[in-house]
Design a protein around this motif. Structure first.
Motif, PDB file in Angstrom:
ATOM      1  N   GLU A 105       0.824  -1.215   0.000  1.00 23.64           N
ATOM      2  CA  GLU A 105       0.000   0.000   0.000  1.00 23.64           C
ATOM      3  C   GLU A 105       0.855   1.261   0.000  1.00 23.64           C
ATOM      4  OE1 GLU A 105      -3.138   0.354  -0.687  1.00 23.64           O
ATOM      5  OE2 GLU A 105      -3.277  -1.834  -0.873  1.00 23.64           O
ATOM      6  N   ALA A 106       2.017   1.204   0.642  1.00 27.76           N
ATOM      7  CA  ALA A 106       2.937   2.353   0.590  1.00 27.76           C
ATOM      8  C   ALA A 106       3.411   2.549  -0.846  1.00 27.76           C
ATOM      9  CB  ALA A 106       4.118   2.130   1.539  1.00 27.76           C
ATOM     10  N   ALA A 107       3.632   1.447  -1.559  1.00 29.28           N
ATOM     11  CA  ALA A 107       4.005   1.540  -2.976  1.00 29.28           C
ATOM     12  C   ALA A 107       2.819   2.056  -3.793  1.00 29.28           C
ATOM     13  CB  ALA A 107       4.472   0.178  -3.496  1.00 29.28           C
ATOM     14  N   ALA A 108       1.608   1.619  -3.445  1.00 26.61           N
ATOM     15  CA  ALA A 108       0.402   2.087  -4.153  1.00 26.61           C
ATOM     16  C   ALA A 108       0.262   3.601  -4.025  1.00 26.61           C
ATOM     17  CB  ALA A 108      -0.843   1.391  -3.603  1.00 26.61           C
ATOM     18  N   ALA A 109       0.625   4.135  -2.867  1.00 27.37           N
ATOM     19  CA  ALA A 109       0.545   5.582  -2.648  1.00 27.37           C
ATOM     20  C   ALA A 109       1.481   6.333  -3.590  1.00 27.37           C
ATOM     21  CB  ALA A 109       0.878   5.918  -1.193  1.00 27.37           C
ATOM     22  N   TRP A 124       1.550  -2.593  -8.222  1.00 23.13           N
ATOM     23  CA  TRP A 124       1.736  -3.877  -8.900  1.00 23.13           C
ATOM     24  C   TRP A 124       3.200  -4.277  -8.975  1.00 23.13           C
ATOM     25  CZ3 TRP A 124      -2.219  -6.814  -8.764  1.00 23.13           C
ATOM     26  CH2 TRP A 124      -3.495  -6.255  -8.732  1.00 23.13           C
ATOM     27  N   GLN A 125       4.095  -3.301  -9.073  1.00 21.71           N
ATOM     28  CA  GLN A 125       5.517  -3.638  -9.063  1.00 21.71           C
ATOM     29  C   GLN A 125       5.903  -4.242  -7.710  1.00 21.71           C
ATOM     30  OE1 GLN A 125       4.113  -0.803 -10.236  1.00 21.71           O
ATOM     31  NE2 GLN A 125       5.490   0.277 -11.632  1.00 21.71           N
ATOM     32  N   MET A 126       5.433  -3.632  -6.619  1.00 20.82           N
ATOM     33  CA  MET A 126       5.736  -4.147  -5.285  1.00 20.82           C
ATOM     34  C   MET A 126       5.023  -5.482  -5.065  1.00 20.82           C
ATOM     35  SD  MET A 126       7.388  -3.821  -2.415  1.00 20.82           S
ATOM     36  CE  MET A 126       7.836  -2.137  -1.973  1.00 20.82           C
ATOM     37  N   ASP A 155       5.835   6.083   5.788  1.00 21.94           N
ATOM     38  CA  ASP A 155       4.583   5.327   5.706  1.00 21.94           C
ATOM     39  C   ASP A 155       4.670   4.036   6.518  1.00 21.94           C
ATOM     40  OD1 ASP A 155       3.587   7.278   4.031  1.00 21.94           O
ATOM     41  OD2 ASP A 155       3.358   5.970   2.278  1.00 21.94           O
ATOM     42  N   MET A 156       5.817   3.361   6.421  1.00 23.08           N
ATOM     43  CA  MET A 156       5.974   2.082   7.113  1.00 23.08           C
ATOM     44  C   MET A 156       6.091   2.270   8.629  1.00 23.08           C
ATOM     45  SD  MET A 156       5.631  -0.273   4.866  1.00 23.08           S
ATOM     46  CE  MET A 156       6.232  -1.734   5.711  1.00 23.08           C
TER      47      MET A 156
END
Length: 175
Positions: A81-85, A90-92, A125-126
């Motif tokens: 979800e941090a990548a989605a932000a 999809w890459q993550m 984010d994490m």
């Protein structure tokens, strides 16, 4: 919302908050509730990728980390979800499934770097668990639709309960 399903119907409709591959108006809509540490989910991930090479479909991935047995699944979901932000869900997502045995903090940071995320933002984010509520909402939606285990697939809103086999899954989608 106290409504729950008998486990055969998807109760939470697809929304703009979902992570979606393909278009929402596709004839086949596949929704998965999954866990990045679940080995069966890893197998289903590969099956879905294979099927996506053959047919057009709308694929939605929703988080359902089973933290009582997969201790890094929650962190992995939050990392996705941090990548989605940063528009790189999809890459993550793919990296997490390709590296299911390596989901500790150091590895998650490595994956974030590999897909060129803003590392400071990712770390904030994490450490702040910024996306924990989104993951919790996904879990709740799964529970409402009768999900208790992963992977859980819904084809056009109906729970898939056949064998985890590419040919059978594809046949169910085309049926």
């Amino acid at each position: 919302m106290s409504q729950t399903s008998d486990g055969d119907g998807l109760l939470i409709p697809i929304s703009k908050y979902d992570n979606i591959q393909g278009t929402r108006d596709a004839q086949i809509i596949l929704v998965e509730y999954g866990d990045y540490q679940c080995l069966s989910c890893g197998e289903v991930h590969r099956m879905i990728q294979e099927i996506q090479q053959q047919i057009q479909l709308c694929f939605v991935f929703r988080h359902f980390p089973r933290i009582h047995i997969h201790f890094q699944a929650q962190k992995a979901a939050e990392a996705a979800e941090a990548a989605a932000a940063q528009n790189k869900f999809w890459q993550m997502h793919n990296l997490l499934f390709e590296n299911q045995y390596a989901l500790n903090n150091g590895h998650l940071l490595e994956y974030a770097n590999e897909i060129q995320l803003d590392i400071n933002r990712f770390l904030q984010d994490m450490t702040g668990h910024v996306h924990a509520e989104r993951v919790a909402q996904s879990i709740q939606g799964g529970i409402q639709s009768g999900v208790s285990n992963t992977p859980a697939l819904f084809i056009n809103g109906v729970r898939y309960r056949d064998a985890w086999d590419t040919e059978r899954l594809l046949a169910a989608m085309l049926d």
